[in-house]
Write an enzyme that holds these catalytic residues in place. Structure first.
Site, PDB file in Angstrom:
ATOM      1  N   SER A  39       0.626  -1.207  -0.013  1.00  0.00           N
ATOM      2  CA  SER A  39       0.036   0.084  -0.110  1.00  0.00           C
ATOM      3  C   SER A  39       0.808   1.155   0.062  1.00  0.00           C
ATOM      4  CB  SER A  39      -0.996   0.093   1.163  1.00  0.00           C
ATOM      5  OG  SER A  39      -1.929  -1.075   1.144  1.00  0.00           O
ATOM      6  N   THR A  40       1.842   1.101   0.751  1.00  0.00           N
ATOM      7  CA  THR A  40       2.926   2.341   0.869  1.00  0.00           C
ATOM      8  C   THR A  40       3.495   2.720  -0.509  1.00  0.00           C
ATOM      9  OG1 THR A  40       3.301   1.777   3.024  1.00  0.00           O
ATOM     10  CG2 THR A  40       4.864   3.296   1.980  1.00  0.00           C
ATOM     11  N   SER A  72      -3.066 -11.112  -2.626  1.00  0.00           N
ATOM     12  CA  SER A  72      -3.431 -11.974  -3.619  1.00  0.00           C
ATOM     13  C   SER A  72      -2.348 -13.146  -3.770  1.00  0.00           C
ATOM     14  CB  SER A  72      -2.972 -11.109  -5.128  1.00  0.00           C
ATOM     15  OG  SER A  72      -2.220 -10.456  -5.149  1.00  0.00           O
TER      16      SER A  72
END
Length: 270
Positions: free
Chosen positions: A107-108, A174
Protein backbone atom coordinates in the site's frame (compact mmCIF):
# COMPACT_ATOMS: atom_id res chain seq x y z
CA UNK A 1 -29.16 0.39 -29.76
CA UNK A 2 -31.09 0.17 -32.98
CA UNK A 3 -32.64 3.01 -34.95
CA UNK A 4 -36.36 2.82 -35.70
CA UNK A 5 -36.06 3.24 -39.44
CA UNK A 6 -38.71 3.22 -42.16
CA UNK A 7 -38.16 -0.47 -42.72
CA UNK A 8 -40.92 -2.65 -41.32
CA UNK A 9 -38.44 -5.21 -39.98
CA UNK A 10 -35.69 -4.02 -37.62
CA UNK A 11 -32.97 -5.91 -35.77
CA UNK A 12 -33.13 -4.90 -32.12
CA UNK A 13 -30.52 -6.23 -29.68
CA UNK A 14 -30.03 -9.39 -31.71
CA UNK A 15 -33.78 -10.04 -32.05
CA UNK A 16 -35.64 -9.38 -35.30
CA UNK A 17 -39.15 -8.10 -34.81
CA UNK A 18 -41.71 -6.03 -36.66
CA UNK A 19 -41.62 -2.34 -35.76
CA UNK A 20 -43.62 0.53 -37.20
CA UNK A 21 -41.79 3.32 -38.98
CA UNK A 22 -41.02 6.37 -36.80
CA UNK A 23 -40.45 9.64 -38.63
CA UNK A 24 -41.16 12.35 -36.05
CA UNK A 25 -42.18 13.09 -32.47
CA UNK A 26 -45.77 13.55 -33.59
CA UNK A 27 -45.69 10.26 -35.44
CA UNK A 28 -44.37 8.56 -32.32
CA UNK A 29 -47.31 9.86 -30.27
CA UNK A 30 -49.79 8.49 -32.81
CA UNK A 31 -48.16 5.09 -33.18
CA UNK A 32 -49.59 2.00 -31.50
CA UNK A 33 -46.89 0.15 -29.53
CA UNK A 34 -49.32 -2.04 -27.64
CA UNK A 35 -47.44 -5.18 -28.60
CA UNK A 36 -44.10 -4.00 -27.27
CA UNK A 37 -42.43 -2.65 -24.12
CA UNK A 38 -40.28 0.45 -24.47
CA UNK A 39 -38.41 1.80 -21.48
CA UNK A 40 -36.85 4.90 -22.93
CA UNK A 41 -36.43 6.93 -26.09
CA UNK A 42 -33.95 9.53 -27.22
CA UNK A 43 -34.26 11.81 -30.21
CA UNK A 44 -30.84 11.75 -31.88
CA UNK A 45 -30.28 13.40 -35.24
CA UNK A 46 -34.06 13.48 -35.78
CA UNK A 47 -34.24 9.69 -35.47
CA UNK A 48 -35.55 7.80 -32.51
CA UNK A 49 -33.31 5.18 -31.01
CA UNK A 50 -34.12 2.47 -28.51
CA UNK A 51 -32.01 2.84 -25.40
CA UNK A 52 -32.96 -0.49 -23.89
CA UNK A 53 -34.26 -3.79 -25.18
CA UNK A 54 -37.51 -4.24 -27.07
CA UNK A 55 -39.24 -7.52 -26.30
CA UNK A 56 -42.61 -8.82 -27.44
CA UNK A 57 -45.03 -9.13 -24.53
CA UNK A 58 -46.06 -12.50 -25.89
CA UNK A 59 -43.37 -14.88 -27.05
CA UNK A 60 -43.09 -18.60 -27.49
CA UNK A 61 -40.68 -20.67 -25.44
CA UNK A 62 -38.30 -20.83 -28.38
CA UNK A 63 -38.28 -17.06 -28.97
CA UNK A 64 -36.32 -14.99 -26.48
CA UNK A 65 -35.02 -11.44 -26.58
CA UNK A 66 -31.46 -12.50 -25.87
CA UNK A 67 -28.14 -13.14 -27.53
CA UNK A 68 -27.11 -15.83 -25.04
CA UNK A 69 -28.48 -17.97 -22.23
CA UNK A 70 -27.90 -15.44 -19.43
CA UNK A 71 -31.17 -13.58 -19.39
CA UNK A 72 -30.47 -11.34 -22.36
CA UNK A 73 -27.14 -10.04 -21.08
CA UNK A 74 -24.86 -9.01 -23.90
CA UNK A 75 -22.05 -6.59 -24.63
CA UNK A 76 -23.09 -3.20 -25.95
CA UNK A 77 -20.93 -1.40 -28.45
CA UNK A 78 -19.77 2.15 -27.88
CA UNK A 79 -18.65 4.78 -30.35
CA UNK A 80 -16.00 6.02 -27.90
CA UNK A 81 -12.99 3.72 -28.01
CA UNK A 82 -10.19 3.00 -25.59
CA UNK A 83 -7.87 4.79 -27.98
CA UNK A 84 -10.10 7.89 -27.81
CA UNK A 85 -9.77 7.95 -24.03
CA UNK A 86 -6.02 7.45 -24.23
CA UNK A 87 -5.67 10.43 -26.55
CA UNK A 88 -7.78 12.52 -24.20
CA UNK A 89 -5.68 11.59 -21.15
CA UNK A 90 -2.30 11.45 -22.92
CA UNK A 91 -1.63 8.08 -21.29
CA UNK A 92 -2.46 4.40 -21.68
CA UNK A 93 -4.47 2.48 -19.13
CA UNK A 94 -2.89 -0.48 -17.40
CA UNK A 95 -2.96 -2.55 -14.22
CA UNK A 96 0.01 -2.36 -11.86
CA UNK A 97 -0.59 -5.35 -9.59
CA UNK A 98 1.46 -5.08 -6.38
CA UNK A 99 1.57 -8.39 -4.53
CA UNK A 100 3.39 -9.58 -1.43
CA UNK A 101 3.05 -10.56 2.19
CA UNK A 102 1.25 -8.45 4.78
CA UNK A 103 3.67 -5.78 5.93
CA UNK A 104 5.78 -5.87 2.77
CA UNK A 105 4.86 -2.28 1.88
CA UNK A 106 2.38 -2.79 -0.96
CA UNK A 107 0.00 0.00 0.00
CA UNK A 108 2.83 2.38 0.81
CA UNK A 109 4.35 1.93 -2.64
CA UNK A 110 0.96 2.21 -4.34
CA UNK A 111 0.01 5.47 -2.65
CA UNK A 112 3.50 6.87 -3.17
CA UNK A 113 3.18 6.10 -6.87
CA UNK A 114 -0.21 7.75 -6.95
CA UNK A 115 1.21 10.97 -5.48
CA UNK A 116 4.15 11.08 -7.87
CA UNK A 117 2.06 10.32 -10.96
CA UNK A 118 -0.63 12.83 -10.02
CA UNK A 119 2.06 15.50 -9.61
CA UNK A 120 3.04 14.73 -13.21
CA UNK A 121 -0.52 15.12 -14.45
CA UNK A 122 -1.28 11.42 -14.79
CA UNK A 123 -4.65 9.99 -13.85
CA UNK A 124 -4.38 7.07 -11.43
CA UNK A 125 -6.46 5.17 -8.91
CA UNK A 126 -5.42 2.87 -6.08
CA UNK A 127 -7.45 -0.25 -5.36
CA UNK A 128 -6.21 -1.21 -1.92
CA UNK A 129 -6.95 -4.57 -0.33
CA UNK A 130 -8.11 -3.20 3.02
CA UNK A 131 -10.18 -0.43 1.47
CA UNK A 132 -11.94 -2.80 -0.93
CA UNK A 133 -12.97 -5.04 1.96
CA UNK A 134 -14.85 -2.10 3.48
CA UNK A 135 -17.16 -1.95 0.48
CA UNK A 136 -17.09 -4.08 -2.65
CA UNK A 137 -15.85 -7.18 -0.83
CA UNK A 138 -17.12 -6.61 2.70
CA UNK A 139 -19.20 -9.77 2.46
CA UNK A 140 -16.12 -11.98 1.95
CA UNK A 141 -13.96 -13.75 4.47
CA UNK A 142 -10.50 -15.23 4.13
CA UNK A 143 -11.18 -18.78 3.01
CA UNK A 144 -9.52 -19.92 -0.21
CA UNK A 145 -12.83 -19.53 -2.07
CA UNK A 146 -13.45 -16.05 -0.67
CA UNK A 147 -9.94 -14.94 -1.48
CA UNK A 148 -10.40 -16.15 -5.03
CA UNK A 149 -13.66 -14.19 -5.33
CA UNK A 150 -12.00 -11.16 -3.76
CA UNK A 151 -9.35 -11.13 -6.48
CA UNK A 152 -11.89 -11.85 -9.22
CA UNK A 153 -13.96 -8.82 -8.23
CA UNK A 154 -11.06 -6.41 -7.95
CA UNK A 155 -9.66 -7.79 -11.20
CA UNK A 156 -12.86 -6.94 -13.02
CA UNK A 157 -12.90 -3.43 -11.54
CA UNK A 158 -9.23 -2.90 -12.36
CA UNK A 159 -9.86 -4.03 -15.93
CA UNK A 160 -12.63 -1.45 -16.32
CA UNK A 161 -10.41 1.30 -14.89
CA UNK A 162 -7.58 0.34 -17.24
CA UNK A 163 -9.98 0.35 -20.19
CA UNK A 164 -11.04 3.85 -19.12
CA UNK A 165 -7.41 4.92 -19.48
CA UNK A 166 -6.39 5.00 -15.82
CA UNK A 167 -3.07 3.79 -14.50
CA UNK A 168 -4.65 1.41 -11.99
CA UNK A 169 -2.58 0.56 -8.93
CA UNK A 170 -3.72 -2.60 -7.15
CA UNK A 171 -2.21 -3.44 -3.76
CA UNK A 172 -3.39 -6.89 -2.67
CA UNK A 173 -1.66 -9.78 -0.95
CA UNK A 174 -3.24 -11.98 -3.67
CA UNK A 175 -1.43 -15.10 -2.44
CA UNK A 176 -2.44 -17.52 -5.20
CA UNK A 177 -0.67 -17.47 -8.54
CA UNK A 178 -3.67 -18.78 -10.49
CA UNK A 179 -5.81 -15.85 -9.35
CA UNK A 180 -3.20 -13.30 -10.41
CA UNK A 181 -2.81 -15.07 -13.75
CA UNK A 182 -6.56 -14.90 -14.34
CA UNK A 183 -6.48 -11.12 -13.96
CA UNK A 184 -3.46 -10.94 -16.28
CA UNK A 185 -5.55 -12.59 -18.99
CA UNK A 186 -8.28 -9.93 -18.65
CA UNK A 187 -6.19 -7.21 -20.29
CA UNK A 188 -4.08 -7.04 -23.46
CA UNK A 189 -0.55 -8.48 -23.30
CA UNK A 190 1.84 -6.12 -21.55
CA UNK A 191 -0.89 -4.17 -19.77
CA UNK A 192 -0.69 -6.21 -16.56
CA UNK A 193 2.45 -5.31 -14.66
CA UNK A 194 3.07 -7.66 -11.76
CA UNK A 195 5.14 -6.01 -9.03
CA UNK A 196 6.44 -8.44 -6.42
CA UNK A 197 7.27 -6.96 -3.04
CA UNK A 198 10.15 -9.34 -2.44
CA UNK A 199 10.39 -8.81 1.30
CA UNK A 200 11.20 -11.84 3.51
CA UNK A 201 8.65 -13.12 5.99
CA UNK A 202 10.91 -12.36 8.96
CA UNK A 203 11.14 -8.70 7.91
CA UNK A 204 7.36 -8.41 7.45
CA UNK A 205 6.79 -10.11 10.79
CA UNK A 206 9.25 -7.80 12.49
CA UNK A 207 7.41 -4.79 11.09
CA UNK A 208 3.93 -6.20 11.85
CA UNK A 209 2.22 -2.78 11.50
CA UNK A 210 -1.24 -4.16 12.29
CA UNK A 211 -0.22 -6.71 14.90
CA UNK A 212 -1.60 -9.50 12.75
CA UNK A 213 1.45 -11.73 12.77
CA UNK A 214 1.45 -11.71 16.57
CA UNK A 215 -2.20 -12.77 16.57
CA UNK A 216 -1.55 -15.45 13.95
CA UNK A 217 1.38 -16.87 15.91
CA UNK A 218 -0.85 -16.98 19.00
CA UNK A 219 -3.46 -18.94 17.06
CA UNK A 220 -6.02 -16.16 17.28
CA UNK A 221 -6.13 -15.74 13.50
CA UNK A 222 -6.47 -18.79 11.29
CA UNK A 223 -5.45 -19.03 7.65
CA UNK A 224 -3.05 -16.09 7.81
CA UNK A 225 -0.88 -15.80 4.71
CA UNK A 226 2.72 -16.72 5.41
CA UNK A 227 1.96 -18.43 8.72
CA UNK A 228 -0.61 -21.18 8.20
CA UNK A 229 -1.68 -20.33 4.66
CA UNK A 230 0.69 -20.30 1.68
CA UNK A 231 1.91 -17.37 -0.36
CA UNK A 232 2.83 -18.36 -3.90
CA UNK A 233 5.62 -16.09 -5.08
CA UNK A 234 5.44 -14.77 -8.65
CA UNK A 235 7.69 -16.79 -10.92
CA UNK A 236 8.37 -14.11 -13.53
CA UNK A 237 7.11 -10.75 -12.28
CA UNK A 238 7.70 -7.70 -14.44
CA UNK A 239 9.28 -5.99 -11.42
CA UNK A 240 10.69 -7.35 -8.17
CA UNK A 241 11.26 -4.84 -5.38
CA UNK A 242 13.48 -5.56 -2.40
CA UNK A 243 13.63 -3.65 0.87
CA UNK A 244 17.43 -3.36 0.70
CA UNK A 245 19.88 -2.82 -2.14
CA UNK A 246 23.03 -4.74 -3.00
CA UNK A 247 24.90 -2.83 -0.30
CA UNK A 248 22.26 -3.84 2.24
CA UNK A 249 21.09 -0.23 2.53
CA UNK A 250 17.34 0.35 2.98
CA UNK A 251 15.35 1.17 -0.16
CA UNK A 252 12.78 3.89 0.45
CA UNK A 253 9.16 3.79 -0.79
CA UNK A 254 10.00 6.70 -3.10
CA UNK A 255 12.82 4.71 -4.67
CA UNK A 256 10.56 1.69 -5.12
CA UNK A 257 7.78 3.80 -6.62
CA UNK A 258 10.24 5.50 -8.97
CA UNK A 259 11.44 2.10 -10.21
CA UNK A 260 7.89 1.15 -11.21
CA UNK A 261 7.14 4.55 -12.72
CA UNK A 262 10.31 4.38 -14.79
CA UNK A 263 9.19 0.99 -16.11
CA UNK A 264 5.78 2.41 -17.12
CA UNK A 265 7.45 5.32 -18.88
CA UNK A 266 9.87 3.04 -20.72
CA UNK A 267 6.96 0.88 -21.88
CA UNK A 268 5.14 3.89 -23.31
CA UNK A 269 2.20 4.15 -20.91
CA UNK A 270 2.82 7.90 -20.70
Amino acid sequence: MASLMSSSSTLVSGYRTQLPAIRSQQHLQRTDFSGFRFRDFKLLNSKFQIVTKVCPRKSSASTVCSSNSRGGVQLQETSVTKEDRQRLLHQKGCIVWITGLSGAGKSTVAFTMEQILMSRGKLTYVLDGDNIRHGLCKDLGFSAADRQENIRRVGEVATLFADAGLITLVSFISPYKRDRDIVRQMVPPGHFIEVFMNVPLEVCERRDPKGLYKLARAGKIKGFTGIDDPYEKPELPEISLQHVNEKDDPVSPNQMASTVIRYLSDKGFF
